[in-house]
Design a protein around this motif. Structure first.
Motif, PDB file in Angstrom:
ATOM      1  N   ARG A  29      12.635   4.611  -1.902  1.00  0.00           N
ATOM      2  CA  ARG A  29      11.362   4.119  -1.377  1.00  0.00           C
ATOM      3  C   ARG A  29      11.200   4.661   0.038  1.00  0.00           C
ATOM      4  NH1 ARG A  29       9.854  -2.219  -1.071  1.00  0.00           N
ATOM      5  NH2 ARG A  29       9.481  -1.871  -3.306  1.00  0.00           N
ATOM      6  N   CYS A  30      10.240   5.546   0.234  1.00  0.00           N
ATOM      7  CA  CYS A  30      10.047   6.139   1.560  1.00  0.00           C
ATOM      8  C   CYS A  30       8.592   6.520   1.808  1.00  0.00           C
ATOM      9  CB  CYS A  30      10.956   7.353   1.746  1.00  0.00           C
ATOM     10  SG  CYS A  30      10.816   8.601   0.449  1.00  0.00           S
ATOM     11  N   ARG A  31       7.663   5.887   1.098  1.00  0.00           N
ATOM     12  CA  ARG A  31       6.249   6.226   1.270  1.00  0.00           C
ATOM     13  C   ARG A  31       5.755   5.853   2.662  1.00  0.00           C
ATOM     14  NH1 ARG A  31       2.604   4.071  -3.333  1.00  0.00           N
ATOM     15  NH2 ARG A  31       3.465   5.918  -4.359  1.00  0.00           N
ATOM     16  N   VAL A  32       6.167   4.680   3.156  1.00  0.00           N
ATOM     17  CA  VAL A  32       5.725   4.249   4.485  1.00  0.00           C
ATOM     18  C   VAL A  32       6.221   5.219   5.548  1.00  0.00           C
ATOM     19  CG1 VAL A  32       5.931   2.436   6.226  1.00  0.00           C
ATOM     20  CG2 VAL A  32       5.573   1.826   3.830  1.00  0.00           C
ATOM     21  N   GLN A  33       7.499   5.610   5.450  1.00  0.00           N
ATOM     22  CA  GLN A  33       8.052   6.553   6.424  1.00  0.00           C
ATOM     23  C   GLN A  33       7.323   7.891   6.369  1.00  0.00           C
ATOM     24  OE1 GLN A  33       9.709   4.607   4.388  1.00  0.00           O
ATOM     25  NE2 GLN A  33      11.349   3.563   5.485  1.00  0.00           N
ATOM     26  N   ALA A  34       6.967   8.334   5.157  1.00  0.00           N
ATOM     27  CA  ALA A  34       6.247   9.598   5.019  1.00  0.00           C
ATOM     28  C   ALA A  34       4.870   9.513   5.676  1.00  0.00           C
ATOM     29  CB  ALA A  34       6.112   9.960   3.541  1.00  0.00           C
ATOM     30  N   CYS A  35       4.172   8.400   5.465  1.00  0.00           N
ATOM     31  CA  CYS A  35       2.841   8.240   6.061  1.00  0.00           C
ATOM     32  C   CYS A  35       2.921   8.167   7.583  1.00  0.00           C
ATOM     33  CB  CYS A  35       2.172   6.983   5.508  1.00  0.00           C
ATOM     34  SG  CYS A  35       1.731   7.084   3.760  1.00  0.00           S
ATOM     35  N   LEU A  36       3.888   7.407   8.098  1.00  0.00           N
ATOM     36  CA  LEU A  36       4.026   7.289   9.548  1.00  0.00           C
ATOM     37  C   LEU A  36       4.366   8.627  10.188  1.00  0.00           C
ATOM     38  CD1 LEU A  36       5.954   3.896   9.869  1.00  0.00           C
ATOM     39  CD2 LEU A  36       3.540   4.342  10.359  1.00  0.00           C
ATOM     40  N   LEU A  37       5.253   9.379   9.540  1.00  0.00           N
ATOM     41  CA  LEU A  37       5.618  10.685  10.079  1.00  0.00           C
ATOM     42  C   LEU A  37       4.428  11.637  10.041  1.00  0.00           C
ATOM     43  CD1 LEU A  37       7.793  12.513  11.229  1.00  0.00           C
ATOM     44  CD2 LEU A  37       8.509  13.048   8.894  1.00  0.00           C
ATOM     45  N   GLY A  38       3.649  11.584   8.960  1.00  0.00           N
ATOM     46  CA  GLY A  38       2.467  12.427   8.877  1.00  0.00           C
ATOM     47  C   GLY A  38       1.451  12.096   9.957  1.00  0.00           C
ATOM     48  N   LEU A  39       1.241  10.798  10.195  1.00  0.00           N
ATOM     49  CA  LEU A  39       0.310  10.393  11.252  1.00  0.00           C
ATOM     50  C   LEU A  39       0.829  10.798  12.629  1.00  0.00           C
ATOM     51  CD1 LEU A  39      -0.706   6.834   9.994  1.00  0.00           C
ATOM     52  CD2 LEU A  39      -2.124   8.898  10.009  1.00  0.00           C
ATOM     53  N   ALA A  40       2.145  10.652  12.833  1.00  0.00           N
ATOM     54  CA  ALA A  40       2.715  11.029  14.126  1.00  0.00           C
ATOM     55  C   ALA A  40       2.586  12.527  14.374  1.00  0.00           C
ATOM     56  CB  ALA A  40       4.184  10.611  14.185  1.00  0.00           C
ATOM     57  N   ALA A  41       2.629  13.332  13.315  1.00  0.00           N
ATOM     58  CA  ALA A  41       2.530  14.783  13.478  1.00  0.00           C
ATOM     59  C   ALA A  41       1.125  15.223  13.874  1.00  0.00           C
ATOM     60  CB  ALA A  41       2.946  15.477  12.183  1.00  0.00           C
ATOM     61  N   VAL A  42       0.137  14.370  13.628  1.00  0.00           N
ATOM     62  CA  VAL A  42      -1.239  14.726  13.980  1.00  0.00           C
ATOM     63  C   VAL A  42      -1.397  14.854  15.495  1.00  0.00           C
ATOM     64  CG1 VAL A  42      -3.633  13.923  13.941  1.00  0.00           C
ATOM     65  CG2 VAL A  42      -2.210  13.715  11.894  1.00  0.00           C
ATOM     66  N   VAL A  43      -0.671  14.020  16.256  1.00  0.00           N
ATOM     67  CA  VAL A  43      -0.826  14.011  17.718  1.00  0.00           C
ATOM     68  C   VAL A  43      -0.417  15.350  18.341  1.00  0.00           C
ATOM     69  CG1 VAL A  43      -0.113  12.894  19.860  1.00  0.00           C
ATOM     70  CG2 VAL A  43      -0.570  11.514  17.818  1.00  0.00           C
ATOM     71  N   PRO A  44       0.806  15.867  18.100  1.00  0.00           N
ATOM     72  CA  PRO A  44       1.139  17.167  18.693  1.00  0.00           C
ATOM     73  C   PRO A  44       0.277  18.307  18.150  1.00  0.00           C
ATOM     74  CG  PRO A  44       2.866  16.456  17.189  1.00  0.00           C
ATOM     75  CD  PRO A  44       1.965  15.289  17.389  1.00  0.00           C
TER      76      PRO A  44
END
Length: 219
Positions: A29-44
């Protein structure tokens, strides 16, 4: 070893052999981590893109290109990892039966008695499982990992094949998340029961079922 010691040892083996009698699948189960990482990558990514645009319009300085492209590259790496974790979500990490274990990249299930110990190393973002291989049986066959292994919970041999290792973010059983202690206890119970049944089978070669062991020993 006197009779009382042998009897106590046999009773402990019989108790251990009664371990889990059902099959189960441990899933990632890692969907939440994947979404958070994807959102965090938008900033840089947005920051790097803005720097390139601002430099093109106003500054025309070569010194801005390096930091801007580094930010975009970091964002790209983050998005790639987020995509891999999204693919990994829901994958079967381990499939357990009373007698066998199958890894995600196992060509066939391996006997549980092939393993003697289990170690769980919990980190901040993921945990690692390390299975110690019972030397006489040798390590079970595993398909080699490839560049896509981040998107699948593949196991790999270490220490010259004396251990099998894999990592996971969060394991679930029947949809319920398990902490690292629950994972360790669950798998340990399966391994201990399989080892006990193997030992009983060596002590009583003609016995195929636990009930027959009890009958043959008069219990």
């Amino acid at each position: 070893m006197d009779d009382l010691t042998r009897e106590a040892h046999l009773e402990s083996l019989q108790a251990a052999a009664e371990g889990p009698q059902h099959s189960c699948e441990l899933r990632e189960r890692c969907r939440v981590q994947a979404c958070l990482l994807g959102l965090a990558a938008v900033v840089p990514f947005a920051t790097g893109a803005w720097l390139l645009w601002a430099n093109h319009v106003f500054a025309h300085s070569i010194l801005v290109w390096g930091p801007a492209w580094l930010l975009i590259a970091a964002a790209g790496a983050g998005l790639a990892i987020a995509w891999a974790l999204g693919r990994r979500h829901g994958s079967v990490v381990l499939a357990l039966t009373p007698d066998t274990i199958a890894f995600a990249n196992s060509p066939a299930p391996a006997p549980l008695h092939s393993f003697s110990e289990l170690f769980v190393d919990q980190r901040h973002l993921h945990s690692t499982l390390a299975f110690t291989v019972y030397a006489p049986t040798g390590a079970p066959a595993l398909r080699p990992r490839c560049y896509r292994s981040l998107a699948a919970p593949h196991a790999w041999p270490i220490a010259g094949g004396l251990q099998i290792k894999l990592w996971y973010v969060c394991l679930t059983l029947d949809g319920e998340p398990l902490d690292h202690q629950q994972v360790a206890y669950l798998i340990h119970d399966y391994i201990e029961a399989a080892q006990a049944r193997r030992t009983l089978g060596q002590l009583f070669p003609g016995v195929q079922r636990l009930g027959e062991v009890r009958h043959s020993t008069g219990q």
